[in-house]
Design an enzyme around this catalytic site. Sequence first.
Site, short mmCIF file in Angstrom:
data_model
loop_
_atom_site.label_atom_id
_atom_site.label_comp_id
_atom_site.label_asym_id
_atom_site.label_seq_id
_atom_site.Cartn_x
_atom_site.Cartn_y
_atom_site.Cartn_z
N ASP A 143 0.85 -1.18 0.00
CA ASP A 143 0.00 0.00 0.00
C ASP A 143 0.89 1.24 0.00
OD1 ASP A 143 -2.81 1.19 0.56
OD2 ASP A 143 -1.54 2.14 2.08
N ASP B 219 -4.22 2.42 -4.73
CA ASP B 219 -2.80 2.59 -4.39
C ASP B 219 -2.20 1.29 -3.87
OD1 ASP B 219 -4.14 2.50 -1.97
OD2 ASP B 219 -3.16 4.26 -1.12
N ASN C 60 -2.28 13.63 -3.34
CA ASN C 60 -3.34 14.14 -4.23
C ASN C 60 -3.83 15.51 -3.76
OD1 ASN C 60 -3.44 11.98 -6.04
ND2 ASN C 60 -4.93 10.87 -4.83
N ASP D 93 -1.12 10.31 -9.63
CA ASP D 93 -0.97 9.28 -10.67
C ASP D 93 0.50 9.02 -10.96
OD1 ASP D 93 -3.71 9.01 -10.85
OD2 ASP D 93 -3.88 10.04 -12.79
#
Length: 183
Positions: free
Chosen positions: A70, A113, A78, A87
Amino acid sequence: MQSDIDQSAENEALKARIAELEAKIEKLERLADSDTLTPLPNRRFFFRAVERAIAQRGRHGTPAAVLFIDVDGLKHINDAHGHGVGDQALIHTAWVLREKIRSSDVVARIGGDEYGVLLEYADEAGAHEKASALEAAVAGSPLHGRIALTASIGVTALEPGDTPETALARADSSMYDAKRRRG
């Protein structure tokens, strides 16, 4: 005589059409197994690879392990830098993971993710060593040289009677344990 020539031309045309359709099917299969963002396989491909490793374990006792990875703090990335940078963080992480595993192993983006790694011929101790090395590699490779990335990794060895879902669930639980230990 003319009909033999016509038949031969028709056969050649059919062979060409079949080859064209087979190429399209192959392309569709590749697309169905590929993640849309990263240059990695997707969850579907990963589960099939884990199924094969489970079968190998059952038939020959071949060890294998699954890592559940993870990317920590992607929401913060973000929020602070925009989803485009988020991204890029996912693509960068995929590249780091791919570069740090053996060509015989499988790394895939399994959602959001999260990544999965199948380590073939690896026992649990070896898988833990690889997990530590991957955590260090991600942490040691900031995005654009300035945005810190970290990853939490859970480890499980494949066991008799596993399914891809049960193995991934154990590795996922192990990943959450790793996150809690970090604080």
